[in-house]
Design an enzyme around this catalytic site. Structure first.
Site, PDB file in Angstrom:
ATOM      1  N   ARG A   8     -22.277 115.779   7.646  1.00  0.00           N
ATOM      2  CA  ARG A   8     -21.567 116.974   8.080  1.00  0.00           C
ATOM      3  C   ARG A   8     -21.500 117.992   6.937  1.00  0.00           C
ATOM      4  NH1 ARG A   8     -17.857 114.862  10.841  1.00  0.00           N
ATOM      5  NH2 ARG A   8     -16.777 116.802  11.341  1.00  0.00           N
ATOM      6  N   ALA A  33     -28.831 115.888   4.107  1.00  0.00           N
ATOM      7  CA  ALA A  33     -27.553 116.035   3.412  1.00  0.00           C
ATOM      8  C   ALA A  33     -26.751 117.211   3.963  1.00  0.00           C
ATOM      9  CB  ALA A  33     -27.789 116.208   1.919  1.00  0.00           C
ATOM     10  N   HIS A  34     -25.529 117.370   3.410  1.00  0.00           N
ATOM     11  CA  HIS A  34     -24.612 118.372   3.957  1.00  0.00           C
ATOM     12  C   HIS A  34     -25.136 119.792   3.791  1.00  0.00           C
ATOM     13  CE1 HIS A  34     -22.227 118.303  -0.132  1.00  0.00           C
ATOM     14  NE2 HIS A  34     -23.473 118.680  -0.284  1.00  0.00           N
ATOM     15  N   ASN A  35     -24.831 120.591   4.818  1.00  0.00           N
ATOM     16  CA  ASN A  35     -25.151 122.017   4.855  1.00  0.00           C
ATOM     17  C   ASN A  35     -26.635 122.333   4.958  1.00  0.00           C
ATOM     18  OD1 ASN A  35     -22.503 121.941   2.775  1.00  0.00           O
ATOM     19  ND2 ASN A  35     -22.387 123.387   4.480  1.00  0.00           N
ATOM     20  N   GLN A  37     -15.021 117.142   3.415  1.00  0.00           N
ATOM     21  CA  GLN A  37     -16.159 117.725   4.119  1.00  0.00           C
ATOM     22  C   GLN A  37     -15.665 118.165   5.505  1.00  0.00           C
ATOM     23  OE1 GLN A  37     -19.610 117.335   2.225  1.00  0.00           O
ATOM     24  NE2 GLN A  37     -17.761 117.548   0.982  1.00  0.00           N
TER      25      GLN A  37
END
Length: 342
Positions: free
Chosen positions: A215, A236-238, A195
Site C-alpha cells: 500500500r 513496493a509502496h507508491n 502507511q
C-alpha cells in the site's frame, strides 16, 4: 466441449483449409497432440514437426500453409489464435454461489458471489456480482472487488484496497501490506511511518501466486488496467504500473517507481526507487534498472554466462578499470602535448 473446425472458425475467425467436419476436443503441443486435438506452429523453420505430429489439425500462418496436407486454420498470429482457442476449450470452473463451511462474512453480498471455506470478509466491503472468493481468503474492511473477479485460495487483501472487474488473483497474493517506511532517530533506531495509502488495481488484471503489492505510504499504489504480474513479484509502496504492462517472475519495483504502459519486464529484473520508465519499453531478464528510461526500446544489463575461470579473469580486469582509465587519460594528454610540439 467439442467443436468441428467449421464451428471453431465461425467463433474465432481465420481461414480454414481442409475438412470442416473434423472434430476438435482440446488444444495440445505439436509433440504431445493426439487425434482430436489442435496444435499450433508459429515458426515455419520448425515445420518438420508437423509430419510426426498426431494432431488432427493445425494453426499456421498463411506462409506455412503448404507444410502439411492435414486440415489447418490459417491466421497471421498462430500463438494468439491458440490462446483464444485454449480459452474456448478450457473455460474456468465456477463453484456454486453462496457461503461454504466456516466462511465468516460481515458485509452484504450479492447472491451470485461464492465464498469458499474458512474465508473471511470484513465490514463495509463491496464485492461485485459473480465474484469467487476462494477458501481461506482474508478480505479486510472497506475492500472493493469488481464483478466477475476470481480470488484463488489464500489471497489476502488489506483494508481499503480496490480490485477492478474480472481480476484474477492467485494463491498467496498479498495486496496492501505495509511498505518499507521507516525513519532513523538519533540512536540509529528505526521509527515506523504509518502507511496510510491504498492499493488500486484496475480491470482485467492478473496477479500471480505469492506476489505482493504494498500500500502507499501517503498516496496510493496504482496498478493499471490489463496488467499481468507473474508469481513472486514485489511492487513496493507508491509505485505506478501502466496499462497492459507485463512482468515475469521475481521482478521487483522499489518504492515510488513509475512504469509506463505496455512495458515488458523479464524475470528477476529490478528497478531502483523513484524512477520513471516510459511506455513500450522491454527490459531483459535479470537487468538492473538504476536510472529512468525515457525512450522506447529494449534494455539489457546482464552479463552473459561464462566459465568460472573466465569470470574470475575478466572480473580481475574490471577491478582495475578505473586505474586503466586514468592511465589512458594521462597517455592521451601526453600524446596531445607531443602533437603540439611537432
Amino acid at each position: 466441449m467439442e467443436l468441428s473446425l467449421d464451428e471453431l472458425v465461425g467463433r474465432l475467425g481465420g481461414e480454414l483449409v481442409g475438412d470442416p467436419a473434423v472434430r476438435i476436443r482440446q488444444i495440445a503441443s505439436i509433440e504431445a497432440a493426439a487425434e482430436g486435438e489442435l496444435a499450433f506452429l508459429s515458426n515455419p523453420k520448425l515445420g518438420a514437426a508437423l509430419a510426426t505430429s498426431r494432431a488432427s489439425a493445425f494453426i499456421l500462418t498463411p506462409k506455412a500453409a503448404g507444410l502439411t496436407d492435414r486440415p489447418r486454420i490459417l491466421t497471421a498470429d498462430p500463438y494468439l489464435y491458440f490462446a483464444r482457442a485454449a480459452q474456448l476449450f478450457n473455460p474456468p470452473k465456477r463453484p456454486v454461489a453462496g457461503l461454504q463451511a466456516g466462511a465468516v462474512v460481515a458485509s452484504e453480498l450479492h447472491p451470485s458471489v461464492c465464498v469458499g471455506a474458512n474465508a473471511v470478509i470484513g465490514q463495509d466491503c463491496r464485492i461485485g456480482e459473480n465474484c469467487v472468493i476462494g477458501a481461506g481468503c482474508v478480505i479486510g474492511d472497506g475492500v472493493v472487488i469488481g464483478a466477475d473477479s476470481l480470488l484463488h485460495a489464500g489471497v489476502k487483501i488489506y483494508d481499503g484496497c480496490v480490485i477492478g472487474a474480472r481480476a484474477i488473483l492467485h494463491s498467496g497474493a498479498v495486496i496492501g501490506a505495509d511498505g518499507l517506511g521507516f525513519a532513523r532517530d538519533a540512536e540509529r533506531r528505526w521509527v515506523k511511518i504509518p502507511q496510510i495509502g491504498r492499493v488500486l488495481v484496475g480491470d482485467d488484471v492478473e496477479i500471480g501466486a505469492n506476489t505482493t503489492i504494498d500500500r502507499g505510504a501517503l498516496d496510493d499504489t496504482v496498478i493499471g488496467n490489463g496488467v499481468k504480474l507473474d508469481n513472486l513479484i514485489h511492487v513496493a509502496h507508491n509505485c505506478q504500473v501502466g496499462d497492459d504492462t507485463i512482468m515475469a517472475a521475481m521482478a521487483g519495483l522499489a518504492g515510488s517507481t513509475k512504469v509506463g504502459k505496455r512495458v515488458m519486464v523479464g524475470g528477476k529484473a529490478g528497478f531502483s526507487g523513484h524512477l520513471e520508465v516510459a511506455d513500450d519499453i522491454v527490459v531483459s531478464a535479470a537487468t538492473n534498472v538504476t536510472k529512468s528510461i525515457d525512450k522506447a526500446g529494449v534494455y539489457t544489463s546482464l552479463v552473459p554466462i561464462q566459465t568460472h575461470a573466465d569470470w574470475v579473469r575478466n572480473f580481475s580486469h574490471l577491478r582495475r578499470l578505473d586505474a586503466m582509465a586514468e592511465r589512458v587519460r594521462e597517455l592521451e594528454k601526453k600524446l596531445a602535448e607531443l602533437e603540439k610540439k611537432s
